[in-house]
Design an enzyme around this catalytic site. Structure first.
Site, mmCIF file in Angstrom:
data_model
loop_
_atom_site.group_PDB
_atom_site.id
_atom_site.type_symbol
_atom_site.label_atom_id
_atom_site.label_comp_id
_atom_site.label_asym_id
_atom_site.label_seq_id
_atom_site.Cartn_x
_atom_site.Cartn_y
_atom_site.Cartn_z
ATOM 1 N N ARG A 105 62.975 -21.267 -80.924
ATOM 2 C CA ARG A 105 62.149 -22.349 -80.390
ATOM 3 C C ARG A 105 60.695 -22.189 -80.827
ATOM 4 O O ARG A 105 59.990 -23.169 -81.033
ATOM 5 C CB ARG A 105 62.255 -22.380 -78.867
ATOM 6 C CG ARG A 105 63.651 -22.778 -78.399
ATOM 7 C CD ARG A 105 63.703 -22.941 -76.904
ATOM 8 N NE ARG A 105 65.010 -23.449 -76.483
ATOM 9 C CZ ARG A 105 65.993 -22.684 -76.044
ATOM 10 N NH1 ARG A 105 65.833 -21.384 -75.965
ATOM 11 N NH2 ARG A 105 67.136 -23.209 -75.668
ATOM 12 N N ASP A 165 68.185 -23.817 -67.722
ATOM 13 C CA ASP A 165 68.746 -22.459 -67.795
ATOM 14 C C ASP A 165 69.352 -22.076 -66.441
ATOM 15 O O ASP A 165 70.417 -21.452 -66.378
ATOM 16 C CB ASP A 165 67.676 -21.417 -68.138
ATOM 17 C CG ASP A 165 66.787 -21.845 -69.295
ATOM 18 O OD1 ASP A 165 66.592 -21.071 -70.228
ATOM 19 O OD2 ASP A 165 66.280 -22.991 -69.248
ATOM 20 N N ARG A 168 72.655 -23.668 -65.979
ATOM 21 C CA ARG A 168 73.683 -22.953 -66.770
ATOM 22 C C ARG A 168 74.067 -21.651 -66.064
ATOM 23 O O ARG A 168 75.253 -21.289 -66.020
ATOM 24 C CB ARG A 168 73.141 -22.644 -68.167
ATOM 25 C CG ARG A 168 73.023 -23.875 -69.036
ATOM 26 C CD ARG A 168 72.398 -23.557 -70.392
ATOM 27 N NE ARG A 168 72.425 -24.723 -71.259
ATOM 28 C CZ ARG A 168 71.458 -25.067 -72.093
ATOM 29 N NH1 ARG A 168 70.363 -24.332 -72.180
ATOM 30 N NH2 ARG A 168 71.558 -26.134 -72.855
ATOM 31 N N HIS A 192 61.482 -20.533 -71.067
ATOM 32 C CA HIS A 192 62.734 -21.230 -71.363
ATOM 33 C C HIS A 192 63.181 -20.714 -72.724
ATOM 34 O O HIS A 192 62.505 -20.940 -73.726
ATOM 35 C CB HIS A 192 62.501 -22.739 -71.418
ATOM 36 C CG HIS A 192 63.649 -23.500 -72.035
ATOM 37 N ND1 HIS A 192 64.897 -23.525 -71.487
ATOM 38 C CD2 HIS A 192 63.716 -24.257 -73.155
ATOM 39 C CE1 HIS A 192 65.692 -24.273 -72.239
ATOM 40 N NE2 HIS A 192 64.993 -24.723 -73.262
HETATM 41 P P1 6V0 Z 1 65.975 -35.782 -81.892
HETATM 42 O O1 6V0 Z 1 67.318 -36.391 -81.670
HETATM 43 O O2 6V0 Z 1 65.568 -35.398 -83.278
HETATM 44 O O3 6V0 Z 1 64.891 -36.766 -81.254
HETATM 45 C C1 6V0 Z 1 63.520 -36.618 -81.394
HETATM 46 C C2 6V0 Z 1 62.938 -38.001 -81.453
HETATM 47 O O4 6V0 Z 1 61.511 -37.893 -81.477
HETATM 48 C C3 6V0 Z 1 63.368 -38.782 -82.694
HETATM 49 O O5 6V0 Z 1 63.964 -40.009 -82.316
HETATM 50 C C4 6V0 Z 1 62.061 -38.991 -83.447
HETATM 51 O O6 6V0 Z 1 62.028 -40.216 -84.166
HETATM 52 C C5 6V0 Z 1 61.070 -38.969 -82.293
HETATM 53 N N1 6V0 Z 1 59.678 -38.776 -82.727
HETATM 54 C C6 6V0 Z 1 59.210 -37.994 -83.715
HETATM 55 N N2 6V0 Z 1 57.883 -38.151 -83.827
HETATM 56 C C7 6V0 Z 1 57.511 -39.057 -82.900
HETATM 57 C C8 6V0 Z 1 56.267 -39.631 -82.520
HETATM 58 N N3 6V0 Z 1 55.116 -39.286 -83.126
HETATM 59 N N4 6V0 Z 1 56.253 -40.526 -81.509
HETATM 60 C C9 6V0 Z 1 57.401 -40.875 -80.895
HETATM 61 N N5 6V0 Z 1 58.596 -40.354 -81.207
HETATM 62 C C10 6V0 Z 1 58.654 -39.464 -82.200
HETATM 63 O O7 6V0 Z 1 65.832 -34.445 -81.028
HETATM 64 P P2 6V0 Z 1 66.509 -34.152 -79.597
HETATM 65 O O8 6V0 Z 1 66.458 -35.388 -78.792
HETATM 66 O O9 6V0 Z 1 67.805 -33.465 -79.806
HETATM 67 O O10 6V0 Z 1 65.489 -33.066 -79.006
HETATM 68 C C11 6V0 Z 1 64.175 -33.443 -78.641
HETATM 69 C C12 6V0 Z 1 63.355 -32.239 -78.190
HETATM 70 O O11 6V0 Z 1 63.872 -31.740 -76.960
HETATM 71 C C13 6V0 Z 1 63.390 -31.056 -79.163
HETATM 72 O O12 6V0 Z 1 62.104 -30.485 -79.238
HETATM 73 C C14 6V0 Z 1 64.370 -30.098 -78.512
HETATM 74 O O13 6V0 Z 1 64.191 -28.767 -78.927
HETATM 75 C C15 6V0 Z 1 64.010 -30.322 -77.063
HETATM 76 N N6 6V0 Z 1 64.991 -29.872 -76.074
HETATM 77 C C16 6V0 Z 1 64.509 -29.296 -74.954
HETATM 78 C C17 6V0 Z 1 65.348 -28.839 -73.963
HETATM 79 C C18 6V0 Z 1 64.775 -28.171 -72.751
HETATM 80 O O14 6V0 Z 1 65.516 -27.624 -71.919
HETATM 81 N N7 6V0 Z 1 63.464 -28.186 -72.571
HETATM 82 C C19 6V0 Z 1 66.742 -29.001 -74.090
HETATM 83 C C20 6V0 Z 1 67.240 -29.632 -75.195
HETATM 84 C C21 6V0 Z 1 66.386 -30.093 -76.287
#
Ligand code: 6V0
Length: 333
Positions: A105, A165, A168, A192
């Site tokens: 991360r 976490d 889980r 996390h």
């Molecule tokens: P994803 O499916 O790639 O979605 C990310 C989205 O962000 C995409 O649709 C992009 O287009 C959009 N994006 C990028 N730049 C911008 C911007 N400037 N403005 C607006 N939107 C933008 O990723 P996913 O949804 O799988 O994960 C998103 C984030 O959540 C990641 O950083 C993961 O690591 C994090 N997670 C955090 C968790 C937690 O417990 N805190 C758990 C799971 C994932």
């Protein structure tokens, strides 16, 4: 015509109630799992979706709107411009580069900090009274970044932290004990991710301290076995990512659970990422966010529970805090 007149006659126009507005920034797997769980749980009157990809954004909004006949009435709006979030009560940030299989991360950090420089000041400008809930990884550092860039008080900037976490952890313990995970109280705290701390002394089932019982009934419950369970919790995210490419459902439910506590002023205690300076021996000059059990309500973080940690647990927490703090210092915010 008669039906339409009847409907019009009973539509109150004068005293509209104040609506609850939630914005979700980033409509990837995580953002959409959160948005749909908020919808099905009827937690907002209006949801604003924002993403950098206009087609995907509109497609996701339409797909949800087409379920209107089966859902509580919620207005859905979307735009690539952050102005659509104006007047939000709560803004949830999931935008970011996704963790790729095998990537830690912390490796995501620099990519996501530059993104936050675009997102957070704009959110703060359009919704100066909002609560900010950060989900993007590395979540503890990005919660610190959001706090700095927003200028909001720390009580209104929260990271989803180890809420997931902990769920889980509760699931794995419930499987071991063959009970319902909702009857298992158990906290993971700290960072996390890889260095999260399982607070074994806090584990209880239906209010009864469970560690002793576990150790008596399962002779194999020695230190190594406990560490094995903690590691299984940490590894479970990597496992899901290596199998399906991302995680979504559990984080969706876990964040919607936080949204319910915050917007409905439930004052429940959740392990979430909060400003942890001074807790458990974390140095007074180290501004760092990590997860501790926090009492949450409409005002955000209402208090932090001083939980009892063993010396080993506290030491691990301080070690995580130091690493996180060092990383935050590199950002020059
Ligand atoms: P994803 O499916 O790639 O979605 C990310 C989205 O962000 C995409 O649709 C992009 O287009 C959009 N994006 C990028 N730049 C911008 C911007 N400037 N403005 C607006 N939107 C933008 O990723 P996913 O949804 O799988 O994960 C998103 C984030 O959540 C990641 O950083 C993961 O690591 C994090 N997670 C955090 C968790 C937690 O417990 N805190 C758990 C799971 C994932």
């Amino acid at each position: 015509r008669a039906v339409a007149d009847g409907v019009a006659a009973c539509t109150p126009t004068a005293h509209r109630q104040r609506l609850t507005k939630v914005s979700v920034i980033g409509v990837g797997n995580v953002g959409m799992a959160i948005a749909q769980t908020i919808l099905t749980r009827d937690l907002a009157d209006e949801i604003a979706l924002v993403d950098a990809l206009p087609d995907k954004l509109r497609g996701e909004m339409l797909d949800l709107q087409h379920a209107a006949a089966f859902l509580p009435r919620t207005r859905l709006v979307s735009d690539t411009d952050m102005a659509v979030t104006k007047g939000s009560d709560l803004a949830i940030v999931t935008a970011g580069a996704r963790q790729i299989p095998g990537e830690t991360r912390l490796n995501l950090l620099q990519r996501n900090v530059s993104l936050f420089r675009k997102i957070i000041p704009a959110l703060a400008e359009h919704s100066p009274e909002a609560l900010l809930l950060i989900v993007s990884n590395p979540v503890d550092i990005l919660t610190y970044v959001a706090w700095k860039l927003s200028g909001f008080p720390a009580s209104r900037v929260i990271g989803s932290g180890t809420n997931l976490d902990s769920s889980r952890f509760r699931f794995l313990l419930a499987e071991h004990l063959d009970v319902n995970a909702q009857d298992v109280q158990a906290y993971m705290v700290g960072e996390h991710g890889d260095s999260s701390v399982a607070v074994w002394s806090s584990v209880s089932v239906a209010g009864m301290p469970a560690l002793k019982t576990l150790q008596q009934s399962h002779s194999s419950f020695n230190e190594d076995a406990l560490e094995g369970i903690r590691k299984a919790v940490v590894d479970s995210a990597y496992e899901v990512i290596s199998l399906k490419g991302y995680t979504s459902w559990a984080i969706g439910y876990s964040v919607a659970n936080l949204v319910a506590t915050l917007l409905r002023d439930q004052r429940r205690i959740h392990p979430v990422s909060v400003l942890a300076t001074g807790f458990h021996g974390i140095a007074d000059d180290h501004e760092v966010f990590l997860s501790l059990p926090a009492r949450l309500g409409r005002g955000g973080v209402l208090g932090v529970a001083e939980m009892e940690l063993t010396e080993e647990e506290a030491k691990r927490l301080r070690r995580s805090a130091k690493t996180l703090w060092e990383n935050c210092q590199l950002l020059g915010l």
